[in-house]
Structure formats: structure tokens, C-alpha cells
Scaffold this motif. Structure first.
Motif, PDB file in Angstrom:
ATOM      1  N   VAL A  93       1.309   5.301   0.642  1.00  0.00           N
ATOM      2  CA  VAL A  93       0.619   6.249   1.475  1.00  0.00           C
ATOM      3  C   VAL A  93       1.239   7.620   1.194  1.00  0.00           C
ATOM      4  O   VAL A  93       2.346   7.712   1.205  1.00  0.00           O
ATOM      5  CB  VAL A  93       0.719   5.713   2.960  1.00  0.00           C
ATOM      6  N   ILE A 106      -4.412   0.275   4.299  1.00  0.00           N
ATOM      7  CA  ILE A 106      -3.554   0.097   5.014  1.00  0.00           C
ATOM      8  C   ILE A 106      -3.920  -1.268   6.052  1.00  0.00           C
ATOM      9  O   ILE A 106      -3.026  -1.785   6.284  1.00  0.00           O
ATOM     10  CB  ILE A 106      -3.545   1.492   6.238  1.00  0.00           C
ATOM     11  N   ILE A 115       6.858  -0.652   7.428  1.00  0.00           N
ATOM     12  CA  ILE A 115       6.616   0.679   6.904  1.00  0.00           C
ATOM     13  C   ILE A 115       8.064   0.926   6.073  1.00  0.00           C
ATOM     14  O   ILE A 115       9.065   0.966   6.980  1.00  0.00           O
ATOM     15  CB  ILE A 115       6.210   1.500   7.940  1.00  0.00           C
ATOM     16  N   THR A 154       0.858  -1.239   0.038  1.00  0.00           N
ATOM     17  CA  THR A 154      -0.149   0.101  -0.024  1.00  0.00           C
ATOM     18  C   THR A 154       0.875   1.033  -0.107  1.00  0.00           C
ATOM     19  O   THR A 154       1.873   1.472   1.009  1.00  0.00           O
ATOM     20  CB  THR A 154      -0.931   0.060   1.229  1.00  0.00           C
ATOM     21  N   VAL A 180       3.707  -1.254   3.845  1.00  0.00           N
ATOM     22  CA  VAL A 180       3.362   0.312   3.553  1.00  0.00           C
ATOM     23  C   VAL A 180       4.651   1.019   3.102  1.00  0.00           C
ATOM     24  O   VAL A 180       5.466   1.003   3.680  1.00  0.00           O
ATOM     25  CB  VAL A 180       2.728   0.744   4.768  1.00  0.00           C
ATOM     26  N   ILE A 197      -0.353   4.964  11.049  1.00  0.00           N
ATOM     27  CA  ILE A 197      -0.475   3.666  10.208  1.00  0.00           C
ATOM     28  C   ILE A 197      -0.408   2.437  11.378  1.00  0.00           C
ATOM     29  O   ILE A 197      -1.114   1.224  11.023  1.00  0.00           O
ATOM     30  CB  ILE A 197       0.783   3.590   9.485  1.00  0.00           C
TER      31      ILE A 197
END
Length: 325
Positions: free
Chosen positions: A131, A150, A185, A129, A156, A176
Motif C-alpha cells: 500500500v 486490502i 500491518i 498487499t 499489509v 486499512i
């Protein structure tokens, strides 16, 4: 454990809200000399804005790029597109499916479990994903879809880092984590992440995650939430009855599956020496024995739910009711 990851084509599902940077990342994959060949399935070829001289073999649906990548348009059924790609199986190392126009990546992810031909030929590698670090707070305020994307993520990509301060970035990461504590992340500017950071990660396979991070599911009864999406985790020390668990989780996914975005667990079934890894996207579940428990580790069963309107006491009681007699 099966060797499907070695014999089937890895598929990365790429999602993210409008303006997060998916097109930039896809342009890189389709044009850079990264040494890999990917088939990229998108909704509308024109959206990419790829220069015409990058296209060397254009027909109605499949475009071969001059770096060896293949670009497809979804004008019809995703299953049919994947079937056409399998005829070119030797031409690429993996497939990327972008969910532009699809608010929820789940239907795409479920395709790889529901269609038998697709399941035999491919496996889900990761849900990635993108962001927008600058605008995430606004998107979470005005769009349920942004939070759902999310929640589904294995990885991410926190993009547009050049537009935020370190303090703002830390707050975005906190938001997140409140939705999905278990996603990796990775910060980026202009979608500049190494291709290998998002491709070929086997991040959707729970056993691969546990190899990298043995404590991935640690922490009993974690409870975090972001507006209507929350994550809950539970653990039990006693061995579980496999039949009881299957009956309980089957009924739960059927009755609550629309609210359960992702479910993951590592389970200790009575009479089994190996760990069982379980995961589900909405109502579609998958699981397999993944080898022995790490030496010296406690054989605790742990399960994580990420979803909407979750009833913590009811889920805890249900999980504990699966303990073997």
C-alpha cells in the motif's frame, strides 16, 4: 490435522496497486543475498528492470538469477507455469506470484485450491498487499480494486512511510483497519521489509494465526466498513451442527460468493473435541480440525466475513441457525 505445510511448497501472493512498490520488493528478492531461493512468477519480465548480468540461465519462460532465485513470466496459464516449476522443486524454498495486471488477487489464490495437481504440490502461505501510504486515500476514492486488495490481505506492507507524517500514517492505518481489521500491518520505506516478514509466514492458515494471536477472531459482531467493503463477525456459545453449518455456508458461498472476499471462522462442532478452522476466498472454501481448544477457554464458535453489501441480520440468523439441537 494434515502436515501439508511441511511437505508442499509455500506460495506467497503479492498484490498492490500500481506504484505501491511491488517491483522494488521483487527486485530485492531476486538480487539480494538473503540466503533463500525463491521462484518469482510475474506477468512481464521486462517490467522488473533487473540487470541482464543478474540472469545466469535464461530460456523462454524461466530465468535463474545469480543469487539462486528463479524468475518466470506468465505468458500463458499459471497452472502450467507452476507445473514447470515443480520440475525444479529442489531449486527453491518458496514461490511468489505477483498479480500485476490482475486487479483482484482472488483468481490467483483460488488456483491453489481448484487445480488438484497444484493443490498436491503447493500451499498458500500468505496474501501480501503493498500500500502506498502517501496516495492510499486517493486510490480508495477512485478505485474499488485498491480496497479489494486490502480486504484479501493477510499482511499489509504500508510503504513509502518517508513521505508521510506520523499523523498521516495513523490515519492511513485506520483506513486499512476499517477495510480489514485482521491483517497484520508492517510499515516500510522503499519496500525495505525483512524477507522473513512476508515469506514463510503461514499467515493464510488460520491455525497458525491463532497460535500467535489467540484472540484473533475475538469481538462479537464487529462491524466496520470502508465505502462498500465491510467486515462483520459473529459468535455463538452453543455447539454447532456440522451438517447444518456445511449446508448453510455452502449455499451462502454459492449465492453470495462474489461479494464475500474473505471468510474465516473457528468453530465448535457438537461431538468434536477439536476446533475446526474454516476459511474461504470468494466461493472456494477450505477447513480442517486444528487440535484441542486452549485450556480454560470458552468453546465459542466465531466467524468473520469481509465483503461487499453484506446483510448483517441475515448472516447472523444464518449462523445461529446452525446451532445443534
Amino acid at each position: 490435522m494434515s502436515d501439508t505445510a511441511d511437505t508442499t511448497v509455500p506460495v506467497t501472493v503479492l498484490t498492490g496497486y500500481l506504484g505501491a512498490g511491488k517491483t522494488t520488493l521483487l527486485n530485492r528478492i531476486l538480487s539480494e543475498e538473503h540466503g533463500k531461493k525463491y521462484a518469482v512468477v510475474i506477468n512481464e519480465f521486462g517490467e522488473l528492470g533487473v540487470d541482464n548480468d543478474l540472469v545466469i540461465d535464461a530460456d523462454e519462460e524461466v530465468f535463474e538469477m545469480n543469487n539462486g532465485c528463479i524468475c518466470c513470466t506468465v505468458r500463458g496459464d499459471l497452472v502450467r507455469i507452476l507445473g514447470n516449476l515443480m520440475k525444479r522443486r529442489q531449486k527453491f524454498d518458496g514461490i511468489i506470484v505477483e498479480t500485476t495486471g490482475l486487479a483482484d488477487p482472488a483468481p490467483v489464490a483460488q488456483t491453489f485450491y481448484m487445480d488438484e495437481d497444484v493443490k498436491r504440490a503447493t500451499h498458500l502461505d500468505a496474501i501480501v498487499t503493498l500500500v502506498d501510504a502517501k496516495n492510499l486515500a486517493a486510490r480508495l476514492a477512485d478505485s474499488k480494486e485498491a480496497a479489494s486488495q486490502i480486504a484479501f490481505a493477510d499482511i499489509v506492507v504500508l510503504n513509502k512511510m518517508d513521505l508521510v507524517t506520523e499523523e498521516e500514517a495513523a490515519e492511513v492505518e485506520r483506513r486499512i483497519r476499517a477495510i480489514n481489521p485482521y491483517a497484520e500491518i508492517r510499515r516500510a520505506t522503499k519496500s525495505e521489509v525483512p524477507i522473513e516478514a512476508v515469506m514463510g509466514r503461514e499467515a493464510f492458515k488460520l491455525d497458525r494465526i491463532l497460535e500467535r494471536e489467540p484472540e484473533f477472531l475475538s469481538g462479537e459482531d464487529n462491524h466496520s466498513h470502508n465505502e462498500d467493503i465491510m467486515s462483520l463477525s459473529f459468535e455463538v456459545s452453543e455447539p454447532l451442527d456440522e451438517n447444518k453449518f456445511n449446508a448453510w455456508i455452502g449455499e451462502l458461498l454459492q449465492s453470495k460468493g462474489q461479494d464475500l472476499l474473505r471468510t474465516k471462522g473457528v468453530l465448535n462442532f457438537k461431538g468434536q473435541e477439536d476446533r475446526f478452522a474454516f476459511q474461504a476466498v470468494h466461493m472456494i472454501a477450505d477447513g480442517d480440525y486444528i487440535g484441542p481448544w486452549p485450556e480454560g477457554s470458552a468453546r465459542k464458535s466465531k466467524i468473520v466475513f469481509i465483503g461487499r453489501d453484506l446483510n448483517r441480520p441475515r448472516l447472523r440468523r444464518g449462523f445461529e441457525s446452525c446451532v445443534a439441537a
